[in-house]
Enzyme design. Structure first.
Site, short mmCIF file in Angstrom:
data_model
loop_
_atom_site.label_atom_id
_atom_site.label_comp_id
_atom_site.label_asym_id
_atom_site.label_seq_id
_atom_site.Cartn_x
_atom_site.Cartn_y
_atom_site.Cartn_z
N TRP A 355 -89.47 -8.43 -38.64
CA TRP A 355 -90.65 -9.08 -38.04
C TRP A 355 -91.34 -8.10 -37.08
O TRP A 355 -92.49 -8.29 -36.70
CB TRP A 355 -90.25 -10.37 -37.29
N GLU A 484 -81.43 -12.65 -29.11
CA GLU A 484 -80.23 -12.74 -29.94
C GLU A 484 -78.96 -12.89 -29.11
O GLU A 484 -77.86 -12.92 -29.66
CB GLU A 484 -80.14 -11.51 -30.85
N LYS A 596 -81.75 -10.95 -24.06
CA LYS A 596 -81.86 -9.62 -24.65
C LYS A 596 -83.30 -9.13 -24.67
O LYS A 596 -83.60 -7.98 -24.41
CB LYS A 596 -81.30 -9.68 -26.08
N GLN A 597 -84.21 -10.03 -25.03
CA GLN A 597 -85.61 -9.63 -25.17
C GLN A 597 -86.49 -10.85 -24.99
O GLN A 597 -86.01 -11.98 -25.04
CB GLN A 597 -85.82 -9.02 -26.54
C1 BGC Z 1 -83.87 -7.16 -32.18
C2 BGC Z 1 -84.71 -7.79 -33.28
C3 BGC Z 1 -85.35 -6.69 -34.09
C4 BGC Z 1 -84.31 -5.69 -34.58
C5 BGC Z 1 -84.95 -4.49 -35.26
C6 BGC Z 1 -82.87 -6.21 -32.79
O1 BGC Z 1 -82.13 -5.59 -31.79
O2 BGC Z 1 -83.19 -8.15 -31.44
O3 BGC Z 1 -85.70 -8.61 -32.71
O4 BGC Z 1 -86.03 -7.25 -35.17
O5 BGC Z 1 -83.57 -5.20 -33.49
O6 BGC Z 1 -85.77 -3.80 -34.38
#
Ligand code: BGC
Length: 766
Positions: A355, A484, A596-597
């Site tokens: 995404w 996540e 995390k984000q």
């Molecule tokens: C992130 C995801 C992302 C993936 C690839 C993961 O660490 O949590 O949102 O899509 O990395 O960049």
């Protein structure tokens, strides 16, 4: 590992060699041209720690999945970005002793590895001293042509300084390569053919299962005739040998002209011949001219996409590094390709498309190049619609669920909490269509393709929600939001909001099509068997979906149970525990409040126009302090929102974190490769954040500020063929139309019509 590389406006310089940092430096020094890419590996043998990496765009291997407990819906394979034939390898012997910078036979002096981002050139310079104090200077250079994407040029110059050297150079094409991350230690390549002549080699390999044919052809050119020359062919390998006697101060140069082709572009039987022709033509053109053309292509990219920062070289280096790596990874020349999170810089993550493409990369390409590139990125998903429908069915749902990770439209990621539950990605994919329409007005795309994607994704959401009669609302349970560090939660605000938003967008779009293209509307109803009842059901969900909120704090809740956690700021986490995912058990992470984000904040960023500043502020003030930014995608979104809220220092610090994430190895994982997709977020931090650019109701708006230690910044945008330059100086802001159609913009909420003779100029708001 902050400050390992020297700070410079256009270059990344590694001064002195630290074997401990070699993998990181190899990632940072990667080269690519959209068609192929290389980690910054040494050409000569290196027996120390290194991750060998040569990658070819679109060439992957479906590596059989490894899981402890197989769950229905898992994909059979994980798509691996493949380590391909090594064409940079070169065994060097000086006076009979093999050159290996990890060996005690050699003392290394004046080592410098430099990536020149303006020129797209990697250069290494060093002197080696043997046990008899004989010194030899080496300079190696390489570039992958941005002008002719199937061409690469690698040079190697050897100069004995205080001795007459017996020099043996043995360049090779080596197909015995493997992937470090192969699940079962499998070898992914079979040999198809190999040919060698006096100064030429061509090795053709084929991937198992996917049957990609890749030919690497090289012409070797020496600055003078060798005393002896030969070649040696073994399984999957062709090695040439050339011997010289070189006087003190004399320089011997080897130039290798590479042609690399695949059956993605040519018929199987043509691939090898094409590679050989391309390599031979490259040699005829010569290194000098090839480099001039390559440089010109980079100049054109920089002309369109550079951001110039005055007064802060670190920040300048950061943004250029990000833009450079993005264009090395994806140039938009091939609509079948997409933007892998690691690009051509490492193996981790596999797959090409997350995404990340829609949420982060699309805005960058949308505003730094022709609309066609963004359209190609959207169309890529349209082409995968049937697979996304199959994916939904596989999971027991209706409509279309786009994969979390893919190479060809099929899901290739297999952790249930992500594959099955991180469904918010479906929202981002539709939101990107809206973003594209806002900037380009290309509604034809919506009518022809985008609407089908939106309808099928809406169908998925309508099926995935359930009505809870006890609370009389629709809910989405068992999901993972963008954060996540929480799995299987109920009513993740972000996911609920994006689900509902998708249905709103789809209904609005259908109304527009009904009015403006009634025939297409009828066609859609028939072809997709859309009924009034179905559309009403979507409206009912929109009207009655549940959003978890905390009225008292004035915030949206990340998920139903978030407030039941121990709520502590991330600043209380001991430094030794960071990053959490390398130091804490997963159980401990999931139970914690740490994010995390951007999650709620990611949703607010997507749908910013729907929320007032106070709402954004309340949520930012609550969530940001609990965010550990352990996804590379995190700091940029926070930097944009912090800019909007006037938290200038915070925005600047988050900018540095995103811009220098890999240069300073913030998350301690640059050795695996670079974080390519988040690099677009760095660009967004400046353009959407510091310059406050947004598109609202068809009008481009700006509200810039300058971080305290900058004297100014400037950049160029391509807004639907209008090329405009934005200069934010210490005292004034100037926005100028450089070419293309006139347009009206708003600067600090005042409207200006930009014409070729009339820029907008106002004092910088303080
Ligand atoms: C992130 C995801 C992302 C993936 C690839 C993961 O660490 O949590 O949102 O899509 O990395 O960049």
């Amino acid at each position: 590992m902050k400050d390992y590389f020297e700070v410079d406006k256009w270059k990344i310089i590694e001064q002195g060699f630290d074997p401990e940092e070699n993998r990181v430096a190899e990632s940072v020094m990667s080269l690519g041209n959209g068609h192929m890419g290389l980690r910054g590996n040494f050409a000569e043998k290196y027996s120390g720690d290194s991750l060998q990496g040569t990658y070819v765009a679109g060439v992957y291997y479906p590596d059989k999945t490894v899981v402890g407990w197989w769950k229905i819906g898992y994909p059979e394979y994980f798509a691996k970005v493949l380590n391909a034939v090594d064409f940079i390898g070169l065994d060097v012997k000086i006076n009979g002793v093999e050159l290996d910078l990890a060996s005690d036979n050699w003392q290394l002096e004046n080592f410098q590895r430099t990536l020149d981002m303006k020129l797209g050139l990697l250069q290494r310079k060093f002197t080696v001293k043997d046990q008899d104090d004989r010194q030899t200077e080496i300079i190696s250079r390489r570039f992958l042509s941005m002008d002719q994407r199937e061409v690469g040029v690698i040079t190697y110059q050897v100069k004995p300084l205080n001795h007459t050297a017996r020099l043996e150079l043995s360049p090779h094409l080596d197909g015995t390569i493997t992937n470090e991350d192969a699940n079962y230690g499998e070898v992914f390549w079979d040999e198809v053919d190999k040919e060698a002549f006096k100064d030429q080699a061509c090795l053709t390999m084929k991937t198992k299962k996917t049957e990609y044919i890749v030919s690497s052809a090289v012409n070797y050119q020496y600055s003078r005739e060798p005393i002896n020359r030969s070649y040696n062919i073994t399984e999957k390998n062709i090695q040439h040998h050339a011997e010289f006697s070189v006087e003190p101060g004399e320089e011997l140069k080897l130039t290798r002209y590479l042609g690399l082709t695949t059956n993605r572009d040519y018929q199987d039987h043509q691939v090898a011949q094409r590679a050989q022709n391309i390599s031979a033509n490259a040699m005829n053109t010569g290194e000098e001219q090839l480099f001039i053309d390559h440089k010109k292509a980079w100049e054109a990219i920089w002309e369109e996409s550079d951001i110039v920062i005055k007064g802060d070289v670190k920040a300048q280096q950061g943004i250029r590094f990000n833009i450079f790596q993005l264009y090395q990874t994806y140039t938009g020349h091939d609509p079948r390709l997409n933007i892998g999170p690691k690009g051509f810089t490492g193996e981790k993550y596999g797959g090409a498309t997350y995404w990340d493409t829609e949420a982060y990369c699309l805005p960058f390409y949308l505003n730094t190049s022709d609309n066609e590139i963004a359209r190609n990125l959207l169309y890529y998903r349209y082409r995968h619609l049937e697979k996304a429908k199959e994916n939904a069915v596989k999971l027991g749902s209706k409509g279309a669920l786009y994969p979390m990770v893919t190479m060809n439209g099929e899901e290739s990621h297999n952790e249930w909490e992500i594959t099955f539950e991180e469904i918010h990605r479906n929202g981002a994919i539709v939101h990107a269509i809206k973003n594209y329409l806002d900037y380009t007005g290309d509604y034809q795309y919506l009518y022809d393709y985008g609407i089908e994607v939106a309808i099928e994704v809406s169908r998925y959401w309508a099926d995935r929600v359930h009505y809870n009669p006890r609370k009389e609302v629709y809910m989405l349970i068992g999901v993972t939001g963008p954060n996540e560090y929480e799995n299987n939660v109920h009513n993740n605000w972000h996911t609920n909001r994006m689900a509902s938003w998708t249905m709103e967008f789809t209904l609005d779009s259908l109304n527009k099509i009904k009015e403006e293209a009634p025939a297409r509307y009828q066609e859609l109803l028939t072809e997709l068997e859309l009924t009034e009842e179905e559309l009403e059901n979507w409206q009912d969900i929109i009207d009655n979906i549940y959003y978890p909120v905390d009225e008292e704090r004035g915030i949206f809740l990340q998920q139903d149970g978030y407030l039941d956690k121990v709520l502590k700021p991330a600043s209380e986490i001991p430094e030794k525990d960071r990053p959490l995912h390398q130091n804490w058990s997963w159980d401990r992470i999931l139970r914690s409040c740490y994010i995390k984000q951007a999650d709620v904040l990611q949703g607010l960023y997507f749908l910013q126009e729907e929320y007032d500043l106070e709402t954004i502020k309340n949520n930012f003030d609550f969530y940001e302090p609990k965010t550990v930014h352990e996804s590379s995608l995190s700091p940029c979104i926070h930097a944009i929102l912090a800019s909007e809220l006037g938290y200038e220092e915070k925005a600047y610090n988050l900018y540095l974190r995103t811009a220098r994430l890999d240069l300073d190895n913030y998350n301690n994982d640059t050795e695996d490769g670079l974080h390519i997709t988040s690099m677009a977020g760095t660009w967004m931090s400046i353009v959407h954040g510091f310059a406050g650019m947004k598109m609202r109701d068809g009008k481009l708006q700006f509200a810039p500020f300058i971080p305290e230690n900058w004297q100014g910044f400037s950049f160029q945008l391509n807004i639907n063929q209008s090329i405009i330059s934005v200069k934010v100086g210490a005292d004034k802001v100037t926005i100028e139309l450089k070419s293309g159609p006139e347009l009206t913009i708003s600067l600090y909420q005042e409207d200006f019509k930009l014409t070729s003779s009339q820029p907008a100029e106002v004092p910088l708001a303080k």
